[in-house]
Write a protein that holds these residues in place. Structure first.
Motif, PDB file in Angstrom:
ATOM      1  N   LYS A   2      63.360  22.553  91.936  1.00 53.49           N
ATOM      2  CA  LYS A   2      63.925  23.080  91.994  1.00 53.49           C
ATOM      3  C   LYS A   2      64.591  23.956  92.869  1.00 53.49           C
ATOM      4  CE  LYS A   2      60.892  23.918  87.804  1.00 53.49           C
ATOM      5  NZ  LYS A   2      60.217  24.588  86.743  1.00 53.49           N
ATOM      6  N   VAL A   3      63.925  23.845  93.824  1.00 51.25           N
ATOM      7  CA  VAL A   3      64.287  24.902  95.301  1.00 51.25           C
ATOM      8  C   VAL A   3      65.557  24.722  95.467  1.00 51.25           C
ATOM      9  CG1 VAL A   3      64.297  25.714  97.556  1.00 51.25           C
ATOM     10  CG2 VAL A   3      62.144  26.055  95.867  1.00 51.25           C
ATOM     11  N   SER A   4      65.756  23.491  95.808  1.00 50.74           N
ATOM     12  CA  SER A   4      67.093  21.863  95.707  1.00 50.74           C
ATOM     13  C   SER A   4      68.272  22.879  94.692  1.00 50.74           C
ATOM     14  CB  SER A   4      66.631  20.539  96.335  1.00 50.74           C
ATOM     15  OG  SER A   4      66.193  20.449  94.755  1.00 50.74           O
ATOM     16  N   ARG A   5      67.495  22.687  93.583  1.00 46.02           N
ATOM     17  CA  ARG A   5      68.904  22.627  92.755  1.00 46.02           C
ATOM     18  C   ARG A   5      69.234  24.486  92.390  1.00 46.02           C
ATOM     19  NH1 ARG A   5      65.185  19.860  88.881  1.00 46.02           N
ATOM     20  NH2 ARG A   5      65.477  17.495  88.962  1.00 46.02           N
ATOM     21  N   PHE A   6      68.180  25.537  93.005  1.00 49.40           N
ATOM     22  CA  PHE A   6      69.074  26.807  93.180  1.00 49.40           C
ATOM     23  C   PHE A   6      69.779  26.518  94.192  1.00 49.40           C
ATOM     24  CE2 PHE A   6      67.937  30.523  95.327  1.00 49.40           C
ATOM     25  CZ  PHE A   6      68.340  31.445  94.396  1.00 49.40           C
ATOM     26  N   PHE A   7      69.430  25.701  95.334  1.00 47.83           N
ATOM     27  CA  PHE A   7      70.189  25.930  96.699  1.00 47.83           C
ATOM     28  C   PHE A   7      72.048  25.350  95.861  1.00 47.83           C
ATOM     29  CE2 PHE A   7      67.240  26.068  99.922  1.00 47.83           C
ATOM     30  CZ  PHE A   7      67.704  27.378 100.262  1.00 47.83           C
ATOM     31  N   LEU A  11      75.839  27.746  96.558  1.00 49.50           N
ATOM     32  CA  LEU A  11      76.720  26.740  97.600  1.00 49.50           C
ATOM     33  C   LEU A  11      77.965  26.781  95.826  1.00 49.50           C
ATOM     34  CD1 LEU A  11      74.060  24.589  99.579  1.00 49.50           C
ATOM     35  CD2 LEU A  11      75.403  26.559 100.387  1.00 49.50           C
ATOM     36  N   LEU A  12      77.392  25.843  95.126  1.00 49.82           N
ATOM     37  CA  LEU A  12      78.775  26.060  94.401  1.00 49.82           C
ATOM     38  C   LEU A  12      79.598  26.968  93.900  1.00 49.82           C
ATOM     39  CD1 LEU A  12      77.339  22.827  91.623  1.00 49.82           C
ATOM     40  CD2 LEU A  12      79.494  22.493  93.982  1.00 49.82           C
ATOM     41  N   LEU A  13      78.004  27.875  93.794  1.00 55.23           N
ATOM     42  CA  LEU A  13      79.322  29.121  93.495  1.00 55.23           C
ATOM     43  C   LEU A  13      80.420  29.921  94.448  1.00 55.23           C
ATOM     44  CD1 LEU A  13      76.558  30.649  91.010  1.00 55.23           C
ATOM     45  CD2 LEU A  13      78.833  29.855  90.521  1.00 55.23           C
ATOM     46  N   GLY A 138      69.644   9.649  97.542  1.00 56.19           N
ATOM     47  CA  GLY A 138      68.637  10.594  97.306  1.00 56.19           C
ATOM     48  C   GLY A 138      68.138  10.833  96.258  1.00 56.19           C
ATOM     49  N   PRO A 139      66.606  11.825  95.709  1.00 55.92           N
ATOM     50  CA  PRO A 139      65.852  11.583  94.598  1.00 55.92           C
ATOM     51  C   PRO A 139      67.303  12.567  94.161  1.00 55.92           C
ATOM     52  CG  PRO A 139      64.740  13.048  96.593  1.00 55.92           C
ATOM     53  CD  PRO A 139      66.010  12.541  97.600  1.00 55.92           C
ATOM     54  N   ARG A 140      67.103  12.723  92.617  1.00 56.18           N
ATOM     55  CA  ARG A 140      68.165  13.028  91.738  1.00 56.18           C
ATOM     56  C   ARG A 140      67.747  14.777  92.302  1.00 56.18           C
ATOM     57  NH1 ARG A 140      66.148  12.712  85.716  1.00 56.18           N
ATOM     58  NH2 ARG A 140      67.087  10.302  86.660  1.00 56.18           N
ATOM     59  N   GLY A 141      67.114  15.903  92.885  1.00 55.12           N
ATOM     60  CA  GLY A 141      67.601  16.529  93.061  1.00 55.12           C
ATOM     61  C   GLY A 141      67.747  17.080  93.733  1.00 55.12           C
ATOM     62  N   VAL A 142      68.290  15.981  94.711  1.00 57.86           N
ATOM     63  CA  VAL A 142      69.321  15.879  96.237  1.00 57.86           C
ATOM     64  C   VAL A 142      70.458  15.582  96.005  1.00 57.86           C
ATOM     65  CG1 VAL A 142      67.469  17.520  97.365  1.00 57.86           C
ATOM     66  CG2 VAL A 142      68.187  14.798  97.343  1.00 57.86           C
ATOM     67  N   ARG A 143      70.826  14.868  95.100  1.00 59.87           N
ATOM     68  CA  ARG A 143      71.816  14.134  94.764  1.00 59.87           C
ATOM     69  C   ARG A 143      73.022  14.704  94.845  1.00 59.87           C
ATOM     70  NH1 ARG A 143      69.870  10.527  90.265  1.00 59.87           N
ATOM     71  NH2 ARG A 143      68.172   9.108  91.564  1.00 59.87           N
ATOM     72  N   CYS A 144      73.213  16.181  94.933  1.00 56.80           N
ATOM     73  CA  CYS A 144      75.040  16.839  94.659  1.00 56.80           C
ATOM     74  C   CYS A 144      74.869  18.038  96.167  1.00 56.80           C
ATOM     75  CB  CYS A 144      75.050  17.875  93.545  1.00 56.80           C
ATOM     76  SG  CYS A 144      75.290  16.518  92.152  1.00 56.80           S
ATOM     77  N   LEU A 145      73.920  18.101  96.969  1.00 53.79           N
ATOM     78  CA  LEU A 145      73.349  18.752  97.582  1.00 53.79           C
ATOM     79  C   LEU A 145      74.555  18.845  98.728  1.00 53.79           C
ATOM     80  CD1 LEU A 145      71.323  21.225  98.188  1.00 53.79           C
ATOM     81  CD2 LEU A 145      70.287  20.388  99.824  1.00 53.79           C
ATOM     82  N   PHE A 147      76.841  17.392  98.810  1.00 51.14           N
ATOM     83  CA  PHE A 147      78.276  17.837  98.670  1.00 51.14           C
ATOM     84  C   PHE A 147      78.783  19.406  98.542  1.00 51.14           C
ATOM     85  CE2 PHE A 147      81.026  19.932  95.415  1.00 51.14           C
ATOM     86  CZ  PHE A 147      82.647  19.470  95.259  1.00 51.14           C
ATOM     87  N   ALA A 148      77.358  20.034  98.163  1.00 54.17           N
ATOM     88  CA  ALA A 148      77.308  21.651  97.675  1.00 54.17           C
ATOM     89  C   ALA A 148      77.947  21.998  99.526  1.00 54.17           C
ATOM     90  CB  ALA A 148      76.139  21.903  97.079  1.00 54.17           C
ATOM     91  N   SER A 149      77.082  21.978  99.579  1.00 55.66           N
ATOM     92  CA  SER A 149      76.755  21.933 101.403  1.00 55.66           C
ATOM     93  C   SER A 149      77.433  22.328 102.121  1.00 55.66           C
ATOM     94  CB  SER A 149      75.531  21.552 101.966  1.00 55.66           C
ATOM     95  OG  SER A 149      76.120  19.709 102.929  1.00 55.66           O
ATOM     96  N   VAL A 150      78.647  21.207 102.071  1.00 53.22           N
ATOM     97  CA  VAL A 150      80.038  21.196 102.715  1.00 53.22           C
ATOM     98  C   VAL A 150      80.984  22.236 101.939  1.00 53.22           C
ATOM     99  CG1 VAL A 150      81.837  19.782 103.469  1.00 53.22           C
ATOM    100  CG2 VAL A 150      79.865  19.151 103.850  1.00 53.22           C
ATOM    101  N   PHE A 151      81.165  22.068 100.827  1.00 53.77           N
ATOM    102  CA  PHE A 151      81.543  22.638  99.825  1.00 53.77           C
ATOM    103  C   PHE A 151      81.823  24.150  99.742  1.00 53.77           C
ATOM    104  CE2 PHE A 151      83.219  24.581  95.209  1.00 53.77           C
ATOM    105  CZ  PHE A 151      84.206  24.381  95.330  1.00 53.77           C
TER     106      PHE A 151
END
Length: 418
Positions: A2-7, A11-13, A138-145, A147-151
């Protein structure tokens, strides 16, 4: 999770906000740095070296714009006039002008500006796709992380807003890293050679090619491309590269007096004059970077590029938007956080380096751009690089993190099926 999804959502916003603001800034001041570079390149194509021209008309640019200083070898081209900028600033090495021709070839500045922005956006998409692929396994919760961390980094939209070279250079560097991973050293050398269009960003990455013997062909290719671009400048202008470089160096202090971090500290504490402060810091940084890259020469391209990115960021004069060089270290720390087993380390401890790194890259530039903040940023980046190297040491290759993740997923799937 849940924390990784929140991040990820935050980050996307953040990335959407930064991109929206950057697009508005670009609309208000179209051209920016790209227009100045276009002017420089087209002076070279007309046979005039911008570095010597800058030196010749220094403090007399208004007279030059009115045609009062025109002599043999010093000429103002009305077709290259820019609003509030009648003459080109010359501060780049001569080979950079040759490498920049594909970026600014259109004869009309408006068309050239749109062409450069299209190339910059394509390079940004490449960087984002690469970042997304890193954590896709990676695990489902971090698969977009990834992309989001660079975006969510402020430096990419900020660079696009002022039409600087940084995003194009990062696209070339990411492409070269992917090619090196696929053992295509010659093509990777072309990419890094082209990235030398802004050598303060790309020069340390040449050391990556130099320190890996199997990539020497890439180093030779990159050097050949750079020397070829220098020869093109010489052929077009008739000015020897060393003469042009002396002209560029004479303007150095007018830019680097605004530098923060290590360069400013060397001037303030050691009282080194320019250009010796800038050149001295660069020389020490490159020597240390060469030693560090040689020590970790058997590591993966991502780890080597993370080292080169930090060396490039702290050893040369940069503005805040050049923090995009730290993308490689940010992604390395993310992979290490995902691949670290919680049993051997607390969850907060394994994620803290990535979060700390991200804070320096996600916060708005006004917050982290002060003199004290810039020096503090340097210390944080060096410390986090040391942590990343310590974590990578027993693994030798950070791709093993992703490999271990796939094994864990496969084992979990097998036990679930049983």
């Amino acid at each position: 999770m849940k924390v990784s999804r929140f991040f990820t959502v935050c980050l996307l916003l953040l990335g959407v906000t930064y991109t929206t603001v950057a697009s508005q800034r670009w609309e208000r001041g179209q051209g920016g740095d790209a227009a100045l570079r276009w002017q420089q390149v087209h002076y070279v194509l007309r046979g005039i070296d911008p570095n010597l021209l800058h030196q010749a008309v220094a403090n007399r640019d208004d007279e030059f714009a009115m045609g009062l200083l025109e002599t043999e070898g010093i000429r103002f081209f009305e077709a290259l006039r820019l609003p509030q900028r009648a003459w080109p600033i010359g501060e780049y090495p001569p080979f950079a002008y040759g490498l920049a021709v594909p970026l600014h070839w259109p004869p009309d500045v408006v068309v050239a500006d749109r062409w450069f922005m299209a190339l910059s956006l394509a390079a940004w998409v490449l960087v984002l796709l690469w970042a997304a692929k890193l954590t896709r396994a990676g695990p489902r919760g971090v698969r977009c992380l990834g992309f989001a961390s660079v975006f969510g980094m402020v430096s990419y939209p900020a660079t696009l807003a002022v039409a600087n070279y940084g995003v194009v250079v990062m696209g070339a560097l990411v492409a070269s890293m992917i090619l090196l991973h696929r053992q295509k050293a010659a093509i990777a050398g072309i990419c890094i050679g082209f990235a030398m269009v802004k050598p303060t960003l790309a020069a340390p990455f040449l050391l990556v090619l130099l320190c890996r013997r199997s990539w020497w062909v890439g180093f030779a290719t990159a050097c050949t491309l750079v020397m070829g671009a220098g020869a093109l400048h010489w052929l077009l202008t008739g000015v020897a590269p060393w003469e042009s470089q002396v002209g560029a160096s004479s303007h150095l202090a007018s830019y680097t007096h605004r530098a923060g971090g290590v360069i400013k500290a060397s001037r303030s504490w050691l009282e080194l004059p320019e250009p010796w402060a800038t050149y001295g810091v660069a020389a020490i940084g490159l020597l240390f970077g060469c030693w560090l890259l040689w020590w970790y020469r058997s590591a993966s391209p991502l780890l080597l590029f993370a080292i080169a990115g930090v060396i490039a960021r702290i050893s040369f004069y940069h503005r805040g938007y050049d923090n995009l060089l730290l993308t490689f270290l940010l992604q390395l720390l993310l992979l290490q956080a995902i691949g670290t087993r919680p049993a051997s380390m607390s969850l907060l401890r394994c994620w803290m380096p990535w979060i700390a790194m991200g804070i320096t890259l996600w916060l708005p530039g006004r917050i982290v751009a002060g003199p004290l903040q810039s020096l503090l940023g340097v210390l944080v980046w060096v410390l986090l690089l040391q942590i990343a190297l310590k974590r990578a040491a027993p693994l030798h290759h950070d791709e093993k993190l992703l490999h271990a993740m796939r094994i864990d997923q496969a084992a979990a799937s097998g036990s679930g099926a049983a």
